[in-house]
Structure formats: structure tokens, C-alpha cells
Design a protein around this motif. Sequence first.
Motif, PDB file in Angstrom:
ATOM      1  N   GLY A 264      -3.171  17.356  -1.104  1.00  0.00           N
ATOM      2  CA  GLY A 264      -3.784  16.523  -2.138  1.00  0.00           C
ATOM      3  C   GLY A 264      -4.733  17.304  -3.034  1.00  0.00           C
ATOM      4  O   GLY A 264      -4.846  17.020  -4.235  1.00  0.00           O
TER       5      GLY A 264
ATOM      6  N   PHE B 149       0.837  -1.203   0.000  1.00  0.00           N
ATOM      7  CA  PHE B 149       0.000   0.000   0.000  1.00  0.00           C
ATOM      8  C   PHE B 149       0.872   1.252   0.000  1.00  0.00           C
ATOM      9  O   PHE B 149       0.595   2.213  -0.720  1.00  0.00           O
ATOM     10  N   ASP B 150       1.938   1.237   0.792  1.00  0.00           N
ATOM     11  CA  ASP B 150       2.845   2.385   0.835  1.00  0.00           C
ATOM     12  C   ASP B 150       3.492   2.618  -0.526  1.00  0.00           C
ATOM     13  O   ASP B 150       3.658   3.762  -0.967  1.00  0.00           O
TER      14      ASP B 150
ATOM     15  N   LEU C 287       2.262   1.774  -3.489  1.00  0.00           N
ATOM     16  CA  LEU C 287       1.241   2.277  -4.405  1.00  0.00           C
ATOM     17  C   LEU C 287       0.966   3.752  -4.158  1.00  0.00           C
ATOM     18  O   LEU C 287       0.809   4.537  -5.096  1.00  0.00           O
ATOM     19  N   ARG C 288       0.919   4.126  -2.880  1.00  0.00           N
ATOM     20  CA  ARG C 288       0.667   5.529  -2.535  1.00  0.00           C
ATOM     21  C   ARG C 288       1.824   6.405  -2.992  1.00  0.00           C
ATOM     22  O   ARG C 288       1.611   7.495  -3.547  1.00  0.00           O
ATOM     23  N   LYS C 289       3.053   5.925  -2.795  1.00  0.00           N
ATOM     24  CA  LYS C 289       4.227   6.679  -3.232  1.00  0.00           C
ATOM     25  C   LYS C 289       4.263   6.806  -4.748  1.00  0.00           C
ATOM     26  O   LYS C 289       4.602   7.867  -5.287  1.00  0.00           O
ATOM     27  N   LYS C 290       3.906   5.732  -5.424  1.00  0.00           N
ATOM     28  CA  LYS C 290       3.890   5.748  -6.889  1.00  0.00           C
ATOM     29  C   LYS C 290       2.889   6.761  -7.409  1.00  0.00           C
ATOM     30  O   LYS C 290       3.156   7.495  -8.362  1.00  0.00           O
ATOM     31  N   GLN C 291       1.710   6.829  -6.774  1.00  0.00           N
ATOM     32  CA  GLN C 291       0.690   7.772  -7.186  1.00  0.00           C
ATOM     33  C   GLN C 291       1.140   9.206  -6.921  1.00  0.00           C
ATOM     34  O   GLN C 291       0.925  10.104  -7.745  1.00  0.00           O
ATOM     35  N   THR C 292       1.792   9.424  -5.782  1.00  0.00           N
ATOM     36  CA  THR C 292       2.287  10.761  -5.457  1.00  0.00           C
ATOM     37  C   THR C 292       3.334  11.221  -6.463  1.00  0.00           C
ATOM     38  O   THR C 292       3.320  12.364  -6.919  1.00  0.00           O
TER      39      THR C 292
END
Length: 206
Positions: free
Chosen positions: A184, A108-109, A111-116
Motif C-alpha cells: 500500500g 466493503f470488499d 469498495l476495497r477492490k475498487k480502490q485497489t
Amino acid sequence: MIVRIAHNSTDITLNNTKFNSLDGEQLKINSWLKLVATKQDKQAFSELFKWFAPRIRAHGLQRFKQEALAMDLVQETMLLVWRKAVLFNADKGKASTWIYTIMRNYCFDMLRKKQTQKEDTISDDLWPVIEQQTPDDNNDHLQNRLLLSHLGSLSLQQKQVVEAIYLQEMTQQELATHLDLPLGTVKSRLRLAISKLKSKLEADLD
């Protein structure tokens, strides 16, 4: 007294109350993790790695569709297992469940970093379009007449974000603080604005 063991299951029902029992496989995993926690046993960790690595890799490939990221998930998950093994409590569940929880949390971390990162760099796609239009222009790209002519097509909120970040050279965090908005929200408005501007510029170049 009623004792009932379901076929191919580790659940035992005693007087209509279910209890968890560990099969041989889970017992081995628990023992390996215990050795890592108490003795930092490298051989036990090697066994854990051999067991979980292909399973974590498969999960990573499913989520990221990239071998490199899947292997990053394997390495980082197992590194966390090594570091946090002492925190595992066998009375609260299976070692495999505990390790998969670490995997899911780290996934999850990632994926969140990739999106950021995607949101932070999406504006980079805009500038090659401008460069193709005016390759010899030495002025700041956002001073380009063609780009400025399209700022009016943005909503007031989107225009505010683009002008602040690219004309006034504010950072996204500075703008979020200035407007008293979540970071965000600023990222989202910028992403939508850049996408719209890029579409306008590409239409002009066609």
C-alpha cells in the motif's frame, strides 16, 4: 413480575430484563432461511431474494452510485446467503441481521477492490498526455525528454518508485519486497508521483 412491551417494538422487558422477540415478518424470514439451510429450498430462497434484493440494491446505489455495481452487490450477497445458510444460528440473532452483515462485508470488499483497481490504473492517465506531445515517438514513453525533465521535481521516495516501476520494469509487489515496504505504501507513493507528473506535463502542454 413486570412485563412491558414497547409500542412497535420486538423488545420485551421482563422484570427489567430485555428479551428479543420476533414479529411475524422476522419469523417468515427466519423460516425461509432455515428451509434454504436444511433443504436448499428454492422457493424459500426466491422469497428471501424478493424481500432483500430491493433493500440491498438501495444500499448499493447509495455506496457505489452505479446501477451495475448495486446489482452485483445484490447477486453476490444472495449467492453467499444460499451457500452459507447452513451457518446461520437463530439463537444468536435475526436472519435479517445475519444477511445484512453478509451484505456489508461484501460491500466493503467491493469498495476495497475498487480502490485497489483505481490505484493500479491511475498511471494510465499519464500516458495520453505524453502521446499528445510526441505522437510519432517510437521510444518508451518514459524515455520522453519532457517526462524525464520533471522526475527531479519528485521527492526522492516518489522518484525511486517511478524509476523502479517504469524504467526498471519492476512490479509494485517486487518493489515493495525490495524496499521492505507494505504494498500500500508503494501504491500511495506511485499515485502521488503520477499525479504530480501529470500536472507538470499538462502545464507544459497548455
